[in-house]
Design an enzyme around this catalytic site. Structure first.
Site, PDB file in Angstrom:
ATOM      1  N   TYR A   1      18.077  28.845   8.729  1.00  0.00           N
ATOM      2  CA  TYR A   1      17.026  29.989   9.603  1.00  0.00           C
ATOM      3  C   TYR A   1      16.964  29.798  11.197  1.00  0.00           C
ATOM      4  CZ  TYR A   1      14.417  29.745   4.806  1.00  0.00           C
ATOM      5  OH  TYR A   1      14.102  30.178   3.741  1.00  0.00           O
TER       6      TYR A   1
ATOM      7  N   LYS B   1       1.279  -1.394  -0.302  1.00  0.00           N
ATOM      8  CA  LYS B   1       0.090   0.150   0.089  1.00  0.00           C
ATOM      9  C   LYS B   1       0.912   1.166   0.163  1.00  0.00           C
ATOM     10  CE  LYS B   1      -0.394  -0.171   4.887  1.00  0.00           C
ATOM     11  NZ  LYS B   1      -1.179  -0.586   6.336  1.00  0.00           N
TER      12      LYS B   1
END
Length: 382
Positions: A268, A45
């Protein structure tokens, strides 16, 4: 600051996951050897756990697998097309999340086996078969302690009535272990409850074990196991340690190597404060590609309790530096000889040298999420 940059074609610098299909086959064979006569299936899946369901299933079919599990009917239809041809017709494809009445024609056309988890789905399947004027096999999932999907034991008389009336051809009984990788009382309680349920359906095959459950012995294996993450080289509980090979290797290209001074910051929020002169490799991989921001070397809450993720560059383990951003990740390559690191070379973020489970631990998640979260920009190479 000083920087070195090399130009390369866009394709050569894109993030890449390399899938070792021989390792995938070897893992399936390892799992298949654990439990005697029980068959070993495969959960494919979520597009084969992010690695490409069609090619994953082809490799597993070659290894000997005949039972495949997907979540949705649409996934099953696509998988059947991948496993087309006379020599692939004995592949059984189970749809774990049931179906609606509108799904029945597609299910029948592709020869899928729905896993029915409630009375409404059983009714829809029966009505769909009546409209089509045919019969087809189905599987049933029972609730034994996970409280997710499944019929309740109290509904067995209704199910048996449908079976007796010919509206239900049951080929497999299933439940799902909630704590297979933990030595809890729950998993044994689930096994005993599942046994009691199965006594109502003599002669029908049974399936309980997932990846971790496959290592618990024949008492949990029943007739069919359905491993997932273990096939792809992820940790499946302590008994799996050292027995499974890594299947997926995530790499990305170094775009630039910078020399930064002690006292400066990187990334950042200036999250990485540089205590020494530092060589920084900027790599073209970020959270938009599925590499989690939570794996950052600094600037995220998890760094208060555990170290950040590592990568592998030119034979050396190196730490992620600062915050992972959308498209870029910084690596501290100060410990790697200068002449060994240059733009264009690739850094490994998980694979043979960096355990995918170690990266998952650093990010506070699991290997399943790392694989299934790989983005569309990540090239799949087999």
């Amino acid at each position: 600051m000083a920087a070195s940059t090399a130009l390369a074609s866009s394709n050569s610098r894109m993030p890449r996951v390399t899938i070792d299909t021989e390792a995938l086959k070897a893992n399936w064979r390892t799992l298949d050897a654990l439990n005697g006569k029980a068959r070993t299936g495969a959960a494919v899946k979520a597009d084969g756990y992010g690695l490409g369901a069609g090619l994953v299933a082809e490799a597993l079919f070659e290894a000997g697998c005949r039972d495949f599990f997907v979540a949705w009917v649409e996934e099953g239809v696509s998988l059947r097309a991948s496993l087309d041809g006379a020599d692939r017709r004995d592949a059984r494809i189970y749809v774990l999340q049931g179906l609606a009445l509108a799904d029945v024609p597609a299910c029948l056309e592709a020869g899928l086996i729905p896993v029915l988890s409630n009375l409404a789905e059983i009714a829809a399947w029966g009505e769909g078969l009546e409209r089509a004027g045919c019969s087809a096999p189905a599987a049933l999932q029972f609730e034994t302690g996970m409280n997710r999907l499944g019929l309740d034991a109290a509904e067995i008389p209704i199910v048996k009535a449908a079976q007796a009336g010919g509206a239900l051809d049951i080929r497999l009984l299933m439940s799902h272990l909630a704590s297979a990788d933990e030595g809890t009382e729950q998993r044994e309680a689930q096994r005993l409850q599942f046994l009691a349920i199965c006594e109502n359906f003599p002669g029908v095959e049974r399936s309980l074990a997932n990846s971790a459950g496959s290592f618990l012995g024949e008492g949990y294996a029943f007739d069919l196991t359905r491993p997932g993450i273990a096939l792809y080289g992820g940790r499946a509980g302590a008994p799996s340690d050292g027995k499974l090979k890594p299947v997926a290797t995530l790499t990305a290209a170094i775009l630039q190597v910078r020399a930064a001074k002690a006292g400066e910051a990187a990334g950042y929020g200036a999250a990485a404060k540089l205590a020494r002169d530092t060589r920084i490799a900027t790599v073209g991989l970020g959270y938009a590609d599925g590499y989690p921001r939570a794996a950052s070397g600094a600037g995220v809450p998890l760094r208060e309790t555990r170290p950040g993720a590592m990568a592998f560059v030119a034979g050396h383990m190196v730490p992620v530096l600062g915050r992972v951003s959308m498209d870029l990740t910084l690596l501290d390559v100060t410990s790697v000889p200068t002449d060994l690191v240059e733009p264009g070379m690739r850094a490994e973020f998980f694979g043979a040298n960096v355990s995918i489970d170690a990266v998952a631990d650093a990010a506070g998640t699991i290997a399943y999420e790392l694989l299934t979260g790989l983005g569309k920009r990540v090239e799949r190479v087999y």
